[in-house]
Design a protein around this motif. Structure first.
Motif, short mmCIF file in Angstrom:
data_model
loop_
_atom_site.label_atom_id
_atom_site.label_comp_id
_atom_site.label_asym_id
_atom_site.label_seq_id
_atom_site.Cartn_x
_atom_site.Cartn_y
_atom_site.Cartn_z
N ALA A 120 0.83 -1.21 0.00
CA ALA A 120 0.00 0.00 0.00
C ALA A 120 0.85 1.26 0.00
CB ALA A 120 -0.93 -0.01 1.21
N TRP A 121 2.01 1.22 0.67
CA TRP A 121 2.87 2.40 0.73
C TRP A 121 3.53 2.68 -0.62
CZ3 TRP A 121 1.08 4.97 4.28
CH2 TRP A 121 0.88 4.51 5.58
N GLN A 122 3.75 1.65 -1.41
CA GLN A 122 4.41 1.85 -2.69
C GLN A 122 3.50 2.57 -3.68
OE1 GLN A 122 7.43 0.90 -2.00
NE2 GLN A 122 6.62 -0.11 -0.16
N LYS A 123 2.18 2.43 -3.51
CA LYS A 123 1.22 3.01 -4.43
C LYS A 123 0.67 4.35 -3.97
CE LYS A 123 -0.34 -1.57 -5.97
NZ LYS A 123 -1.51 -2.48 -6.08
N ALA A 124 0.95 4.75 -2.75
CA ALA A 124 0.33 5.96 -2.18
C ALA A 124 0.97 7.23 -2.72
CB ALA A 124 0.44 5.93 -0.66
N ALA A 125 0.15 8.29 -2.81
CA ALA A 125 0.64 9.59 -3.23
C ALA A 125 1.57 10.18 -2.17
CB ALA A 125 -0.54 10.54 -3.48
N ILE A 126 2.47 11.05 -2.61
CA ILE A 126 3.51 11.58 -1.72
C ILE A 126 3.27 13.07 -1.47
CG2 ILE A 126 5.98 11.95 -1.38
CD1 ILE A 126 6.50 9.67 -3.33
N ALA A 127 3.35 13.46 -0.21
CA ALA A 127 3.36 14.88 0.18
C ALA A 127 4.81 15.24 0.48
CB ALA A 127 2.48 15.11 1.40
N THR A 128 5.34 16.21 -0.25
CA THR A 128 6.73 16.59 -0.06
C THR A 128 6.87 18.10 -0.22
OG1 THR A 128 9.01 16.07 -0.75
CG2 THR A 128 7.31 16.14 -2.49
N ASP A 129 8.07 18.58 -0.53
CA ASP A 129 8.31 20.02 -0.68
C ASP A 129 7.91 20.78 0.58
OD1 ASP A 129 9.21 19.59 -3.28
OD2 ASP A 129 7.19 19.81 -4.11
N PHE A 130 8.48 20.38 1.71
CA PHE A 130 8.21 21.05 2.98
C PHE A 130 8.84 22.45 2.98
CE2 PHE A 130 6.55 17.16 4.14
CZ PHE A 130 6.20 17.07 5.48
N LEU A 131 8.29 23.33 3.82
CA LEU A 131 8.77 24.70 3.96
C LEU A 131 9.09 24.98 5.42
CD1 LEU A 131 6.09 26.35 1.68
CD2 LEU A 131 8.51 26.13 1.12
N MET A 132 10.14 25.74 5.66
CA MET A 132 10.57 26.05 7.02
C MET A 132 9.61 27.05 7.65
SD MET A 132 14.24 27.58 8.35
CE MET A 132 15.18 26.12 7.91
N ILE A 133 9.25 26.81 8.91
CA ILE A 133 8.48 27.80 9.67
C ILE A 133 9.36 28.54 10.67
CG2 ILE A 133 6.24 26.72 9.36
CD1 ILE A 133 6.51 25.45 12.10
N GLU A 134 10.43 27.89 11.14
CA GLU A 134 11.43 28.53 12.01
C GLU A 134 12.79 27.92 11.70
OE1 GLU A 134 10.54 28.16 16.15
OE2 GLU A 134 8.55 29.05 15.97
N PRO A 135 13.86 28.72 11.69
CA PRO A 135 13.88 30.16 11.99
C PRO A 135 13.56 31.05 10.78
CG PRO A 135 16.11 29.36 11.79
CD PRO A 135 15.22 28.15 11.67
N VAL A 136 13.77 30.54 9.53
CA VAL A 136 13.53 31.37 8.34
C VAL A 136 12.19 30.98 7.74
CG1 VAL A 136 14.44 32.19 6.16
CG2 VAL A 136 16.03 31.44 7.94
N ASN A 137 11.16 31.72 8.08
CA ASN A 137 9.80 31.39 7.67
C ASN A 137 9.66 31.43 6.15
OD1 ASN A 137 6.60 32.48 7.46
ND2 ASN A 137 7.03 30.84 8.88
N GLY A 138 9.24 30.29 5.57
CA GLY A 138 8.99 30.22 4.14
C GLY A 138 10.12 29.66 3.32
N LYS A 139 11.26 29.40 3.91
CA LYS A 139 12.42 28.87 3.17
C LYS A 139 12.18 27.40 2.83
CE LYS A 139 17.39 28.02 3.67
NZ LYS A 139 18.56 28.14 4.59
N PRO A 140 12.37 26.98 1.55
CA PRO A 140 12.18 25.57 1.18
C PRO A 140 13.18 24.68 1.91
CG PRO A 140 12.20 26.96 -0.78
CD PRO A 140 12.65 27.82 0.37
N ILE A 141 12.74 23.48 2.25
CA ILE A 141 13.62 22.53 2.93
C ILE A 141 14.75 22.13 1.99
CG2 ILE A 141 12.37 20.44 2.23
CD1 ILE A 141 12.80 19.42 5.14
N SER A 142 15.94 21.93 2.52
CA SER A 142 17.10 21.59 1.69
C SER A 142 16.97 20.14 1.19
CB SER A 142 18.39 21.76 2.49
OG SER A 142 18.37 20.96 3.65
N PRO A 143 17.54 19.82 0.03
CA PRO A 143 17.41 18.47 -0.54
C PRO A 143 17.92 17.38 0.40
CG PRO A 143 18.28 20.00 -2.19
CD PRO A 143 18.26 20.74 -0.88
N GLU A 144 18.98 17.66 1.17
CA GLU A 144 19.50 16.62 2.07
C GLU A 144 18.59 16.35 3.26
OE1 GLU A 144 21.75 20.51 3.06
OE2 GLU A 144 21.09 19.42 1.25
N ARG A 145 17.57 17.22 3.45
CA ARG A 145 16.59 16.99 4.51
C ARG A 145 15.19 16.73 3.93
NH1 ARG A 145 18.18 21.36 9.30
NH2 ARG A 145 20.10 20.30 9.92
#
Length: 818
Positions: A45-70
């Motif tokens: 079931a996990w292999q077929k599920a849709a993915i939520a990604t592209d997180f954004l920082m709320i602290e300390p830099v509000n709105g900064k996209p999460i770095s690829p290594e994280r």
């Protein structure tokens, strides 16, 4: 730049703006596959599920996209029993993932992942489920009005696993832990959260913009849940406890208690909670203090039934649940004493029903019944005794209707009622409460109107009064402000089921603030707040409170916290409560004062951290000053073991306050010195995320030495009194020690063992030596030892229904030949 390039750039900018204006969405799918919550994520079931990604920082830099290594990837699927969540949380340094073990609902020093669910997608309330990298579960209810309420505990499951790419999470959240409408096609609000503890970075899938106060309205959308056939939500939690009590003056005695908690889902939106034969013997001890004020000391509620899921009942601030089961006062003559005065009144049962319709109407009912309790009163002159009713059979009731609209506003109607059997007073309080926000949550208007009615017995006059308030504020952006006013009539009284100290006054207040929305070269966070509060007596218009304060709160780049503030009372005030007159006709004049404080808190991510908070205030009167400090070092020996020590010292020089009435009924004050020490030690040793040892020790010592006695004059001034000679010095010690063991051996099921000793001692004659007072607190005749074992077992009706035991009774019987 060519015209075509400009047009193309503007087009891209417009598309970007429109995209950002739209909420993120995730489509989940139904699965019939059995998912084992083990943190492995190896189901198909996990292999077929849709993915939520592209997180954004709320602290300390509000709105900064999460770095690829994280990079963070979250998936959701659902069954007819629950929603399942999986997350892969990438980290290039897995060995640095913080994973301190603690008790439940304690974030401590650990990385965390969370899912935030709003079953109505109305921007008003979220059920939040977090799990640490060590597997510790945290759950809470979030509302804008009450913020995060950690007292709510749900039954759900989560497992984590550290991997070579970071760590991963698997969660099962049963529908019983959520609230949602009965629609066949569900649309939920959802957000996902990640915290990396070592640098205090916090991220969400749908950005929580720090320019907007309300977090719930910023959630993304979860779609795809359709035609679910939810199981019967009936849970039984039987429990049994054994208590062994001993002290120096009474014979050791044992007691066995038992009872039952019931949780029943009337439907997917409404739930009934009930307790039969309650047992609150292992709740946290109260931090009792020497109280010299005109008002009672207010205590936090520690009984789980009255703290879990009560946000709906707190509308209008009419409910102080400690009133339920509280021992009331009783009038006695000067030559009478009460024998065996109980610390509380026994609770017979309690229930609450709460939920919300698909149209956003919240309905809540809370009801509790306490038993009739009598005490024996002895005449010290004749040695004769009489039996008197301390508290009659009493019913406590709260009823709430709360209509939400526009995904950020609400109007509520609240009623509290206390009905006592026999010739005792009854009480009723009703309130209209509103919380209105503009569409973009830029401005907010809150207010209420409350009406109280006291039905007194016999020839006593009934009493009614009202209270009203209105507050407007700008609630977003760097610069914010607000102003409001209150009016409380003379006879307003909600103290039978609520708590209210002051009446017959009107007040005006305001505030203005500035905050950084993005880190600077020096600060991660920075805010300045200026507040003013002015309060006036209704009858005379005299100022009875006036406060001005400014405070600055900062977090520097290494996540140490610094704060400081200035407080001032620039005008004399008239205190109508300290003289203790029955009709509040007397008052005492208190002078101007000014004070300052500083607070430092080092980053708790370090093994050693410290909190330090000194304060100093001077009063416009010779030699009169207040000063003190709070000091609390803490050390984390390992992810399993941590200790926190706290010392709170406070001294008041030449403080002035009420002490007595003399034989001529004059009001006597005293000029006095008061010194208070509070020493406490907290410790925990966690074997794993289900098994913990906890230690809590507190010694409180406060003493008062009176130097001069004063007589209160009709104009509020004080003159020397050379004739009053009673000893009104005070010395109060309390000692509490709790050592507990807790084992969550199954979801919702717990074995807990507690050893507790406690005492309190009040004297007029005393030594000022600390060691002597500590020894007296521990060795005095009132020191009580309690050893208790409590066992609670969570039973899901559906599991019970499918068990062999039940089937053996319900299965059709086959005929047997002989």
């Amino acid at each position: 730049m060519t015209q075509k390039t400009c047009i193309f750039s503007l087009f891209l900018l417009l598309c970007f703006s429109l995209t950002n204006a739209q909420k993120k969405s995730l489509v989940t799918k139904f699965t019939s596959e059995k998912i084992t919550v083990d943190g492995k994520l190896d189901e198909e079931a996990w292999q077929k599920a849709a993915i939520a990604t592209d997180f954004l920082m709320i602290e300390p830099v509000n709105g900064k996209p999460i770095s690829p290594e994280r990079k963070t990837e979250v998936k959701m699927v659902y069954t007819n029993d629950a929603v399942y969540v999986s997350a892969k949380l990438y980290d290039t340094e897995p060995n640095k993932i913080a994973k301190e073990l603690t008790t439940r609902d304690n974030f401590a020093n650990a990385d965390h992942f969370g899912v935030l669910i709003n079953g109505y997608n109305d921007g008003q309330q979220e059920f939040r489920f977090f799990v640490s990298a060590a597997g510790v579960q945290i759950d809470l209810v979030y509302t804008e009005a009450n913020n995060e309420d950690y007292s709510w505990d749900a039954i759900w499951d989560a497992k984590t696993e550290i991997t070579d790419f970071g760590w991963q999470v698997e969660m099962k959240i049963p529908y019983a832990a959520l609230r949602f409408s009965t629609e066949k096609k569900q649309t939920w609000g959802v957000n996902f959260y990640r915290e990396i503890r070592r640098d205090r970075s916090k991220y969400t899938w749908s950005l929580l913009d720090n320019k907007i106060r309300n977090e719930s309205i910023q959630a993304g959308i979860l779609e795809g849940i359709e035609n679910i056939i939810t199981p019967t939500r009936l849970f039984l939690i039987p429990y049994s406890s054994y208590y062994l009590t001993a002290n120096k003056t009474e014979k050791t005695k044992g007691e066995i208690k038992g009872g039952l908690d019931i949780k029943y889902g009337i439907n997917d939106a409404f739930t009934l909670d009930a307790i039969l034969i309650p047992d609150f013997g292992q709740t946290k001890f109260d931090s009792v203090e020497l109280n010299l004020s005109a008002f009672e000391q207010q205590f936090s509620e520690n009984r789980p039934f009255f703290t879990e899921g009560t946000d709906l009942f707190n509308k209008g601030d009419l409910l102080y649940t400690r009133r339920i089961g509280e021992s009331p006062g009783i009038e006695t003559a000067a030559n009478e004493t009460i024998e065996g005065y109980p610390s509380s009144i026994k609770l017979i049962n309690a229930l609450k029903v709460s939920g919300r319709t698909k149209n956003g109407l919240g309905i809540g009912v809370l009801n509790a019944v306490t038993e009739k309790t009598s005490v024996r009163i002895k005449n010290t002159n004749t040695n004769e005794s009489r039996l008197a009713v301390l508290s009659p059979l009493t019913n406590y009731n709260v009823f709430v209707l709360d209509q939400r609209f526009n995904k950020n506003s609400s109007i509520s109607v609240v009623n509290t009622n206390v009905t006592r059997n026999g010739d005792f007073k009854d009480a009723n309080v009703s309130a209209l409460v509103f919380d209105l926000n503009t569409k973009k949550n830029t401005y907010n208007l809150t207010g209420n109107y409350k009406y109280s009615f006291i039905n007194n017995p016999g020839d006593l006059e009934n009493k009614n009064g009202y209270s009203t308030s209105l507050y407007f504020n700008k609630s977003s952006g760097k610069y914010r402000y607000g102003f409001g006013a209150d009016y409380i009539s003379d006879e307003y009284d909600n103290n039978d089921l609520g708590i209210n100290f002051l009446t017959h006054y009107h007040a005006v207040y305001g505030n203005v603030s500035y905050r950084l929305l993005k880190p600077s070269k020096t600060f991660n966070t920075f805010s300045v707040n200026i507040n003013n509060y002015s309060e006036f007596d209704n009858k005379t218009d005299k100022v009875q409170a006036l406060n001005l304060n400014m405070n600055i709160n900062t977090t520097v780049l290494n996540n140490d916290y610094y704060g400081f503030g200035i407080n001032a009372r620039p005008h004399i005030i008239y205190d109508f409560y300290e003289p203790r007159s029955a009709d509040n006709s007397k008052y005492v004049i208190y002078p101007e004062n000014i004070g300052a404080w500083f607070y430092y808190s080092s980053n708790y991510s370090r093994k050693f951290a410290i909190d330090f908070n000194p304060s100093y205030a001077i009063v416009n009167e010779k030699d009169r000053a207040n000063y003190g400090f709070f000091l609390s070092p803490r050390y984390r020996f390992s992810d399993h073991l941590a200790l926190i020590y706290s010392l709170n010292f406070f001294r008041q020089n030449k403080n002035i306050g009420f002490v007595d009435f003399d034989d001529a009924n004059n009001t006597i004050f005293a000029r006095r010195d008061r010194i208070t020490y509070t020493n406490s030690l907290e410790g925990k040793y966690s074997i794993n995320n289900k098994t913990n040892f906890n230690l809590a020790i507190r010694h409180y010592w406060s003493y008062v030495t009176n130097h001069d006695f004063l007589t209160l004059q009709s104009d509020g001034t004080l003159i020397d009194n050379a004739t009053y000679a009673k000893n009104k010095n005070s010395n109060f010690n309390t000692w509490n020690l709790d050592l507990s063991y807790s084992w969550w051996f199954a979801p919702g099921s717990q074995l807990s063992i507690l050893y507790r000793n406690s005492s309190s001692l009040f004297t007029r004659e005393f030594s000022r030596n600390y060691d002597t007072n500590l020894k007296d607190a521990i060795d005095n005749q009132n020191l009580t030892h309690i050893f208790s074992i409590s066992f609670r077992y969570f039973i899901d009706y559906n599991s019970l229904k499918n068990s062999r035991i039940i089937n053996s009774f319900t299965a059709p019987k086959t005929k047997t030949r002989f």
